[in-house]
Design a protein around this motif. Structure first.
Motif, PDB file in Angstrom:
ATOM      1  N   LEU A  17       0.835  -1.186   0.000  1.00  0.00           N
ATOM      2  CA  LEU A  17       0.000   0.000   0.000  1.00  0.00           C
ATOM      3  C   LEU A  17       0.878   1.246   0.000  1.00  0.00           C
ATOM      4  CD1 LEU A  17      -3.029   0.879   0.359  1.00  0.00           C
ATOM      5  CD2 LEU A  17      -2.510   1.107   2.782  1.00  0.00           C
ATOM      6  N   PRO A  18       0.685   2.166  -0.953  1.00  0.00           N
ATOM      7  CA  PRO A  18       1.501   3.370  -0.965  1.00  0.00           C
ATOM      8  C   PRO A  18       1.340   4.181   0.307  1.00  0.00           C
ATOM      9  CG  PRO A  18       0.294   3.121  -3.028  1.00  0.00           C
ATOM     10  CD  PRO A  18      -0.253   2.104  -2.069  1.00  0.00           C
ATOM     11  N   ALA A  19       2.425   4.753   0.792  1.00  0.00           N
ATOM     12  CA  ALA A  19       2.392   5.534   2.030  1.00  0.00           C
ATOM     13  C   ALA A  19       1.536   6.782   1.883  1.00  0.00           C
ATOM     14  CB  ALA A  19       3.818   5.908   2.432  1.00  0.00           C
ATOM     15  N   TRP A  20       1.372   7.275   0.637  1.00  0.00           N
ATOM     16  CA  TRP A  20       0.650   8.516   0.430  1.00  0.00           C
ATOM     17  C   TRP A  20      -0.837   8.317   0.148  1.00  0.00           C
ATOM     18  CZ3 TRP A  20      -1.292   7.683  -4.276  1.00  0.00           C
ATOM     19  CH2 TRP A  20      -0.534   6.945  -5.185  1.00  0.00           C
ATOM     20  N   ALA A  21      -1.319   7.064   0.245  1.00  0.00           N
ATOM     21  CA  ALA A  21      -2.721   6.802  -0.065  1.00  0.00           C
ATOM     22  C   ALA A  21      -3.617   7.748   0.717  1.00  0.00           C
ATOM     23  CB  ALA A  21      -3.064   5.355   0.274  1.00  0.00           C
ATOM     24  N   GLY A  22      -4.544   8.385   0.021  1.00  0.00           N
ATOM     25  CA  GLY A  22      -5.385   9.396   0.663  1.00  0.00           C
ATOM     26  C   GLY A  22      -6.850   9.039   0.600  1.00  0.00           C
ATOM     27  N   THR A  23      -7.685  10.023   0.852  1.00  0.00           N
ATOM     28  CA  THR A  23      -9.121   9.797   0.954  1.00  0.00           C
ATOM     29  C   THR A  23      -9.815  10.021  -0.374  1.00  0.00           C
ATOM     30  OG1 THR A  23      -9.097  10.479   3.267  1.00  0.00           O
ATOM     31  CG2 THR A  23     -11.215  10.502   2.149  1.00  0.00           C
ATOM     32  N   GLU A  24     -10.651   9.068  -0.747  1.00  0.00           N
ATOM     33  CA  GLU A  24     -11.500   9.182  -1.927  1.00  0.00           C
ATOM     34  C   GLU A  24     -12.931   9.429  -1.470  1.00  0.00           C
ATOM     35  OE1 GLU A  24      -8.960   5.715  -4.296  1.00  0.00           O
ATOM     36  OE2 GLU A  24     -11.104   5.404  -3.856  1.00  0.00           O
ATOM     37  N   VAL A  25     -13.688  10.146  -2.263  1.00  0.00           N
ATOM     38  CA  VAL A  25     -15.114  10.321  -2.035  1.00  0.00           C
ATOM     39  C   VAL A  25     -15.838   9.779  -3.259  1.00  0.00           C
ATOM     40  CG1 VAL A  25     -16.995  11.957  -1.695  1.00  0.00           C
ATOM     41  CG2 VAL A  25     -14.789  12.344  -0.578  1.00  0.00           C
ATOM     42  N   TRP A  26     -16.750   8.834  -3.046  1.00  0.00           N
ATOM     43  CA  TRP A  26     -17.509   8.231  -4.142  1.00  0.00           C
ATOM     44  C   TRP A  26     -18.941   8.756  -4.101  1.00  0.00           C
ATOM     45  CZ3 TRP A  26     -15.724   4.617  -7.779  1.00  0.00           C
ATOM     46  CH2 TRP A  26     -14.385   4.237  -7.606  1.00  0.00           C
ATOM     47  N   THR A  27     -19.450   9.167  -5.257  1.00  0.00           N
ATOM     48  CA  THR A  27     -20.805   9.698  -5.358  1.00  0.00           C
ATOM     49  C   THR A  27     -21.571   8.952  -6.444  1.00  0.00           C
ATOM     50  OG1 THR A  27     -20.153  11.403  -6.971  1.00  0.00           O
ATOM     51  CG2 THR A  27     -20.032  11.987  -4.624  1.00  0.00           C
ATOM     52  N   ASN A  28     -22.904   9.068  -6.375  1.00  0.00           N
ATOM     53  CA  ASN A  28     -23.754   8.441  -7.392  1.00  0.00           C
ATOM     54  C   ASN A  28     -24.063   9.379  -8.550  1.00  0.00           C
ATOM     55  OD1 ASN A  28     -24.013   5.962  -5.986  1.00  0.00           O
ATOM     56  ND2 ASN A  28     -25.593   6.856  -4.670  1.00  0.00           N
ATOM     57  N   GLU A  29     -23.696  10.632  -8.401  1.00  0.00           N
ATOM     58  CA  GLU A  29     -23.871  11.643  -9.432  1.00  0.00           C
ATOM     59  C   GLU A  29     -22.533  12.337  -9.659  1.00  0.00           C
ATOM     60  OE1 GLU A  29     -26.616  12.086 -11.128  1.00  0.00           O
ATOM     61  OE2 GLU A  29     -27.907  10.768  -9.933  1.00  0.00           O
ATOM     62  N   PRO A  30     -22.320  12.918 -10.857  1.00  0.00           N
ATOM     63  CA  PRO A  30     -21.048  13.597 -11.128  1.00  0.00           C
ATOM     64  C   PRO A  30     -20.983  15.000 -10.530  1.00  0.00           C
ATOM     65  CG  PRO A  30     -22.439  13.697 -13.058  1.00  0.00           C
ATOM     66  CD  PRO A  30     -23.186  12.857 -12.049  1.00  0.00           C
ATOM     67  N   VAL A  31     -21.347  15.089  -9.243  1.00  0.00           N
ATOM     68  CA  VAL A  31     -21.387  16.363  -8.520  1.00  0.00           C
ATOM     69  C   VAL A  31     -20.843  16.129  -7.114  1.00  0.00           C
ATOM     70  CG1 VAL A  31     -22.858  18.227  -7.649  1.00  0.00           C
ATOM     71  CG2 VAL A  31     -23.438  17.092  -9.800  1.00  0.00           C
ATOM     72  N   TYR A  32     -20.024  17.078  -6.634  1.00  0.00           N
ATOM     73  CA  TYR A  32     -19.486  16.979  -5.272  1.00  0.00           C
ATOM     74  C   TYR A  32     -19.238  18.381  -4.739  1.00  0.00           C
ATOM     75  CZ  TYR A  32     -16.260  15.964  -1.446  1.00  0.00           C
ATOM     76  OH  TYR A  32     -15.644  15.903  -0.212  1.00  0.00           O
ATOM     77  N   GLN A  33     -19.808  18.657  -3.578  1.00  0.00           N
ATOM     78  CA  GLN A  33     -19.657  19.958  -2.918  1.00  0.00           C
ATOM     79  C   GLN A  33     -19.974  21.111  -3.866  1.00  0.00           C
ATOM     80  OE1 GLN A  33     -15.718  19.990  -1.143  1.00  0.00           O
ATOM     81  NE2 GLN A  33     -16.456  18.922   0.678  1.00  0.00           N
ATOM     82  N   GLY A  34     -21.030  20.943  -4.621  1.00  0.00           N
ATOM     83  CA  GLY A  34     -21.475  21.982  -5.539  1.00  0.00           C
ATOM     84  C   GLY A  34     -20.727  22.052  -6.851  1.00  0.00           C
ATOM     85  N   VAL A  35     -19.724  21.186  -7.053  1.00  0.00           N
ATOM     86  CA  VAL A  35     -18.948  21.157  -8.284  1.00  0.00           C
ATOM     87  C   VAL A  35     -19.497  20.068  -9.187  1.00  0.00           C
ATOM     88  CG1 VAL A  35     -16.677  20.809  -9.320  1.00  0.00           C
ATOM     89  CG2 VAL A  35     -16.882  22.011  -7.127  1.00  0.00           C
ATOM     90  N   LYS A  36     -19.914  20.442 -10.394  1.00  0.00           N
ATOM     91  CA  LYS A  36     -20.363  19.458 -11.372  1.00  0.00           C
ATOM     92  C   LYS A  36     -19.238  19.191 -12.354  1.00  0.00           C
ATOM     93  CE  LYS A  36     -23.910  18.357 -14.800  1.00  0.00           C
ATOM     94  NZ  LYS A  36     -25.162  18.778 -15.469  1.00  0.00           N
ATOM     95  N   ALA A  37     -19.032  17.932 -12.677  1.00  0.00           N
ATOM     96  CA  ALA A  37     -17.953  17.541 -13.588  1.00  0.00           C
ATOM     97  C   ALA A  37     -18.108  18.230 -14.942  1.00  0.00           C
ATOM     98  CB  ALA A  37     -17.931  16.032 -13.757  1.00  0.00           C
TER      99      ALA A  37
END
Length: 241
Positions: A17-37
């Motif tokens: 496992l890479p030491a720098w592995a970070g946090t992912e957020v998975w969503t059901n829509e292409p939108v996160y925190q008001g940002v649309k892809a």
């Protein structure tokens, strides 16, 4: 022959496992925190990765097929019924730039396309220009938390800005993965360089920002490999990029 061969399927042997592995957020829509892809590939156009005749994965082909469906590229409108997909299924999996170029040529791909290799900063500058014009981009990925290990994989990048990146992973269709741009830049490099692929076609009129991005890449020198971009004059007269 290019040393990197991308073949990632969901079932893989464990590595560190890479030491720098970070946090992912998975969503059901292409939108996160008001940002649309910027290139929000709908879930019904996500393509599940499969194997070639040797069972090695077709992640590169799956990513570009999903991208092509979203972009309404003529040669990809049939999804897994397209000539590109069917030809890839009849051959061994595991792709690198030269092998992808041969597949596209043998399948009769007429739409202009582009690929480049380079360091994370250079490639992200290129990806950003294309994605800002509404194009998804196939990008390498060397790690994912759902895998829990190092991987050799290509996915569809559908959004990049100064802080966020959104990914559609062909091993996990129907979902959207959000990570920080800094972490994406770490994950982009597979071996000595990263690799990106884009189909130069949009549903609407020609967007000159995309053509300008291609010209910048062409002038970028040895750090990037520019391949298979056809004459821009002809492209401007069609609905291709």
């Amino acid at each position: 022959m290019f040393a990197r061969i991308l073949f990632m399927l969901a079932t893989v042997a464990a590595t560190a496992l890479p030491a720098w592995a970070g946090t992912e957020v998975w969503t059901n829509e292409p939108v996160y925190q008001g940002v649309k892809a910027n290139a929000p590939i709908p879930t019904w156009q996500h393509i599940l990765n499969e194997g070639g005749i040797d069972r090695a994965g077709l992640c590169v082909i799956a990513s570009n097929t999903a991208n092509g469906l979203y972009q309404d590229v003529p040669e990809f409108r049939d999804g897994k019924g397209s000539a590109v997909w069917k030809l890839a299924k009849s051959r061994e999996g595991g792709y690198y730039p030269e092998k992808l170029e041969k597949l596209f040529r043998d399948a009769g791909l007429k739409t202009a396309w582009f690929q480049a290799e380079g360091d994370a900063k250079s490639l992200c500058a290129v990806i950003e220009k294309y994605n800002a014009a509404g194009l998804p981009v196939g990008v390498t990925m060397n790690y994912g938390e759902k895998y829990g290990q190092a991987i050799h994989h290509m996915v569809s990048l559908i959004h990049i800005d100064k802080s966020l990146v959104c990914i559609v992973d062909n091993n996990f269709p129907g979902q959207y993965m959000w990570i920080s741009r800094a972490e994406f830049e770490r994950r982009l490099i597979d071996g000595p360089t990263g690799w990106v692929v884009a189909l130069l076609w949009v549903k609407t009129a020609v967007k000159w920002a995309v053509i300008a991005a291609a010209l910048v890449i062409a002038a970028g020198g040895a750090a990037l490999m520019f391949a298979a971009v056809v004459a821009f004059v002809g492209l401007a007269l069609r609905r291709e990029l």
